[in-house]
Design a protein around this motif. Structure first.
Motif, PDB file in Angstrom:
ATOM      1  N   LEU A   3       0.810  -1.213   0.000  1.00  0.00           N
ATOM      2  CA  LEU A   3       0.000   0.000   0.000  1.00  0.00           C
ATOM      3  C   LEU A   3       0.843   1.263   0.000  1.00  0.00           C
ATOM      4  CD1 LEU A   3      -2.762  -1.214   2.468  1.00  0.00           C
ATOM      5  CD2 LEU A   3      -2.712  -1.360  -0.008  1.00  0.00           C
ATOM      6  N   GLN A   4       2.137   1.135  -0.252  1.00  0.00           N
ATOM      7  CA  GLN A   4       2.986   2.314  -0.410  1.00  0.00           C
ATOM      8  C   GLN A   4       2.988   2.726  -1.873  1.00  0.00           C
ATOM      9  OE1 GLN A   4       6.828   1.384   1.079  1.00  0.00           O
ATOM     10  NE2 GLN A   4       6.157   1.375   3.207  1.00  0.00           N
ATOM     11  N   THR A   5       3.297   3.973  -2.124  1.00  0.00           N
ATOM     12  CA  THR A   5       3.336   4.472  -3.503  1.00  0.00           C
ATOM     13  C   THR A   5       4.743   4.993  -3.808  1.00  0.00           C
ATOM     14  OG1 THR A   5       2.512   6.595  -2.705  1.00  0.00           O
ATOM     15  CG2 THR A   5       0.892   5.049  -3.574  1.00  0.00           C
ATOM     16  N   PRO A   6       5.646   4.129  -4.260  1.00  0.00           N
ATOM     17  CA  PRO A   6       7.036   4.539  -4.463  1.00  0.00           C
ATOM     18  C   PRO A   6       7.288   5.267  -5.782  1.00  0.00           C
ATOM     19  CG  PRO A   6       6.799   2.231  -4.958  1.00  0.00           C
ATOM     20  CD  PRO A   6       5.460   2.698  -4.471  1.00  0.00           C
ATOM     21  N   VAL A   7       6.350   5.221  -6.706  1.00  0.00           N
ATOM     22  CA  VAL A   7       6.568   5.809  -8.023  1.00  0.00           C
ATOM     23  C   VAL A   7       5.600   6.975  -8.201  1.00  0.00           C
ATOM     24  CG1 VAL A   7       6.884   5.215 -10.466  1.00  0.00           C
ATOM     25  CG2 VAL A   7       7.083   3.454  -8.746  1.00  0.00           C
ATOM     26  N   ASP A   8       5.854   7.833  -9.193  1.00  0.00           N
ATOM     27  CA  ASP A   8       5.098   9.071  -9.289  1.00  0.00           C
ATOM     28  C   ASP A   8       3.783   8.988 -10.066  1.00  0.00           C
ATOM     29  OD1 ASP A   8       6.324   8.620 -11.676  1.00  0.00           O
ATOM     30  OD2 ASP A   8       7.032  10.667 -11.971  1.00  0.00           O
ATOM     31  N   THR A   9       3.571   7.978 -10.888  1.00  0.00           N
ATOM     32  CA  THR A   9       2.333   7.929 -11.671  1.00  0.00           C
ATOM     33  C   THR A   9       1.353   6.920 -11.080  1.00  0.00           C
ATOM     34  OG1 THR A   9       3.143   6.210 -13.145  1.00  0.00           O
ATOM     35  CG2 THR A   9       3.613   8.493 -13.778  1.00  0.00           C
ATOM     36  N   LEU A  10       0.099   7.121 -11.372  1.00  0.00           N
ATOM     37  CA  LEU A  10      -0.952   6.272 -10.823  1.00  0.00           C
ATOM     38  C   LEU A  10      -0.864   4.844 -11.356  1.00  0.00           C
ATOM     39  CD1 LEU A  10      -3.471   6.228  -9.051  1.00  0.00           C
ATOM     40  CD2 LEU A  10      -4.808   6.788 -11.073  1.00  0.00           C
ATOM     41  N   VAL A  11      -0.576   4.703 -12.653  1.00  0.00           N
ATOM     42  CA  VAL A  11      -0.513   3.371 -13.259  1.00  0.00           C
ATOM     43  C   VAL A  11       0.662   2.571 -12.688  1.00  0.00           C
ATOM     44  CG1 VAL A  11      -0.190   2.123 -15.434  1.00  0.00           C
ATOM     45  CG2 VAL A  11      -1.648   4.135 -15.360  1.00  0.00           C
ATOM     46  N   SER A  12       1.801   3.203 -12.522  1.00  0.00           N
ATOM     47  CA  SER A  12       2.953   2.480 -11.981  1.00  0.00           C
ATOM     48  C   SER A  12       2.737   2.121 -10.512  1.00  0.00           C
ATOM     49  CB  SER A  12       4.233   3.295 -12.150  1.00  0.00           C
ATOM     50  OG  SER A  12       4.083   4.565 -11.574  1.00  0.00           O
ATOM     51  N   ASN A  13       2.073   2.967  -9.756  1.00  0.00           N
ATOM     52  CA  ASN A  13       1.744   2.625  -8.371  1.00  0.00           C
ATOM     53  C   ASN A  13       0.758   1.464  -8.321  1.00  0.00           C
ATOM     54  OD1 ASN A  13       3.393   4.474  -7.105  1.00  0.00           O
ATOM     55  ND2 ASN A  13       1.860   6.094  -7.196  1.00  0.00           N
ATOM     56  N   TRP A  14      -0.191   1.446  -9.245  1.00  0.00           N
ATOM     57  CA  TRP A  14      -1.137   0.334  -9.323  1.00  0.00           C
ATOM     58  C   TRP A  14      -0.392  -0.970  -9.624  1.00  0.00           C
ATOM     59  CZ3 TRP A  14      -2.061  -2.714 -13.640  1.00  0.00           C
ATOM     60  CH2 TRP A  14      -3.073  -3.656 -13.499  1.00  0.00           C
ATOM     61  N   ALA A  15       0.555  -0.925 -10.578  1.00  0.00           N
ATOM     62  CA  ALA A  15       1.318  -2.119 -10.938  1.00  0.00           C
ATOM     63  C   ALA A  15       2.141  -2.613  -9.745  1.00  0.00           C
ATOM     64  CB  ALA A  15       2.229  -1.829 -12.125  1.00  0.00           C
ATOM     65  N   PHE A  16       2.724  -1.678  -8.977  1.00  0.00           N
ATOM     66  CA  PHE A  16       3.487  -2.066  -7.792  1.00  0.00           C
ATOM     67  C   PHE A  16       2.585  -2.740  -6.766  1.00  0.00           C
ATOM     68  CE2 PHE A  16       5.250  -1.225  -3.590  1.00  0.00           C
ATOM     69  CZ  PHE A  16       6.530  -1.734  -3.746  1.00  0.00           C
ATOM     70  N   MET A  17       1.386  -2.210  -6.570  1.00  0.00           N
ATOM     71  CA  MET A  17       0.460  -2.787  -5.601  1.00  0.00           C
ATOM     72  C   MET A  17       0.016  -4.176  -6.044  1.00  0.00           C
ATOM     73  SD  MET A  17      -3.218  -1.527  -4.056  1.00  0.00           S
ATOM     74  CE  MET A  17      -2.931   0.135  -4.471  1.00  0.00           C
ATOM     75  N   VAL A  18      -0.219  -4.364  -7.327  1.00  0.00           N
ATOM     76  CA  VAL A  18      -0.632  -5.677  -7.831  1.00  0.00           C
ATOM     77  C   VAL A  18       0.488  -6.693  -7.655  1.00  0.00           C
ATOM     78  CG1 VAL A  18      -1.218  -6.942  -9.933  1.00  0.00           C
ATOM     79  CG2 VAL A  18      -2.352  -4.789  -9.424  1.00  0.00           C
ATOM     80  N   MET A  19       1.727  -6.323  -7.963  1.00  0.00           N
ATOM     81  CA  MET A  19       2.846  -7.249  -7.810  1.00  0.00           C
ATOM     82  C   MET A  19       3.060  -7.624  -6.349  1.00  0.00           C
ATOM     83  SD  MET A  19       5.669  -6.038 -10.580  1.00  0.00           S
ATOM     84  CE  MET A  19       5.576  -4.297 -10.238  1.00  0.00           C
ATOM     85  N   ALA A  20       2.936  -6.667  -5.450  1.00  0.00           N
ATOM     86  CA  ALA A  20       3.099  -6.957  -4.027  1.00  0.00           C
ATOM     87  C   ALA A  20       1.966  -7.844  -3.521  1.00  0.00           C
ATOM     88  CB  ALA A  20       3.165  -5.664  -3.240  1.00  0.00           C
ATOM     89  N   SER A  21       0.753  -7.620  -3.984  1.00  0.00           N
ATOM     90  CA  SER A  21      -0.373  -8.465  -3.573  1.00  0.00           C
ATOM     91  C   SER A  21      -0.214  -9.884  -4.105  1.00  0.00           C
ATOM     92  CB  SER A  21      -1.689  -7.870  -4.064  1.00  0.00           C
ATOM     93  OG  SER A  21      -1.892  -6.619  -3.480  1.00  0.00           O
ATOM     94  N   LEU A  22       0.323 -10.024  -5.308  1.00  0.00           N
ATOM     95  CA  LEU A  22       0.590 -11.357  -5.844  1.00  0.00           C
ATOM     96  C   LEU A  22       1.665 -12.084  -5.038  1.00  0.00           C
ATOM     97  CD1 LEU A  22       0.445 -10.737  -9.688  1.00  0.00           C
ATOM     98  CD2 LEU A  22      -1.157 -12.050  -8.306  1.00  0.00           C
ATOM     99  N   ALA A  23       2.649 -11.340  -4.559  1.00  0.00           N
ATOM    100  CA  ALA A  23       3.670 -11.952  -3.705  1.00  0.00           C
ATOM    101  C   ALA A  23       3.045 -12.461  -2.406  1.00  0.00           C
ATOM    102  CB  ALA A  23       4.775 -10.937  -3.400  1.00  0.00           C
ATOM    103  N   TRP A  24       2.096 -11.725  -1.868  1.00  0.00           N
ATOM    104  CA  TRP A  24       1.404 -12.165  -0.662  1.00  0.00           C
ATOM    105  C   TRP A  24       0.558 -13.402  -0.962  1.00  0.00           C
ATOM    106  CZ3 TRP A  24       1.426 -12.038   4.332  1.00  0.00           C
ATOM    107  CH2 TRP A  24       0.287 -12.387   5.045  1.00  0.00           C
ATOM    108  N   SER A  25      -0.061 -13.448  -2.127  1.00  0.00           N
ATOM    109  CA  SER A  25      -0.868 -14.607  -2.503  1.00  0.00           C
ATOM    110  C   SER A  25      -0.004 -15.841  -2.734  1.00  0.00           C
ATOM    111  CB  SER A  25      -1.668 -14.306  -3.769  1.00  0.00           C
ATOM    112  OG  SER A  25      -2.535 -13.231  -3.536  1.00  0.00           O
TER     113      SER A  25
END
Length: 118
Positions: free
Chosen positions: A16-38
């Motif tokens: 749930l952190q936003t390390p990048v400046d654009t909305l799409v890249s933050n969304w991609a980061f959140m999806v990858m982290a959630s997949l790692a949790w899954s």
């Protein structure tokens, strides 16, 4: 359980952190982290509970499902292994004993991640 999930996504996986400046890249980061949790839950559900050690394997599965993400990474993902190519075979050698090494070995047998073992 939902509170634990949200807490782990915040502090364990940092989804749930936003390390990048654009909305799409933050969304991609959140999806990858959630997949790692899954991946943790998927790995736990992959382990079979059959055979002679049914009770012990059922307990391992329950413990994997309840594990926090940092502990999962340290116990399962960061396992020191030496990969040696000898002739036409790949040999995987565990370099250090870990309590979860048997679970990792059983999972690799189920996944058939190696091309061919000797």
């Amino acid at each position: 359980n939902q509170e634990k999930l949200i807490q782990q996504l915040k502090s364990g996986v940092h989804a749930l952190q936003t390390p990048v400046d654009t909305l799409v890249s933050n969304w991609a980061f959140m999806v990858m982290a959630s997949l790692a949790w899954s991946l943790r839950a998927w790995f736990a559900l992959l382990i079979p509970e059959t055979g002679r050690w049914r009770d012990r394997r059922a307990q391992e599965k329950r413990e994997l499902l309840r594990m926090e993400f940092k502990r999962f990474v340290n116990a399962i993902i960061r396992v020191p292994v030496q990969v040696v190519r000898s002739g036409r075979c790949l040999v995987y050698r565990f370099l250090a004993w870990r309590p979860w090494a048997g679970v990792v070995a059983r999972a690799s047998e189920l996944l058939r991640v190696r091309p061919r073992l000797c």
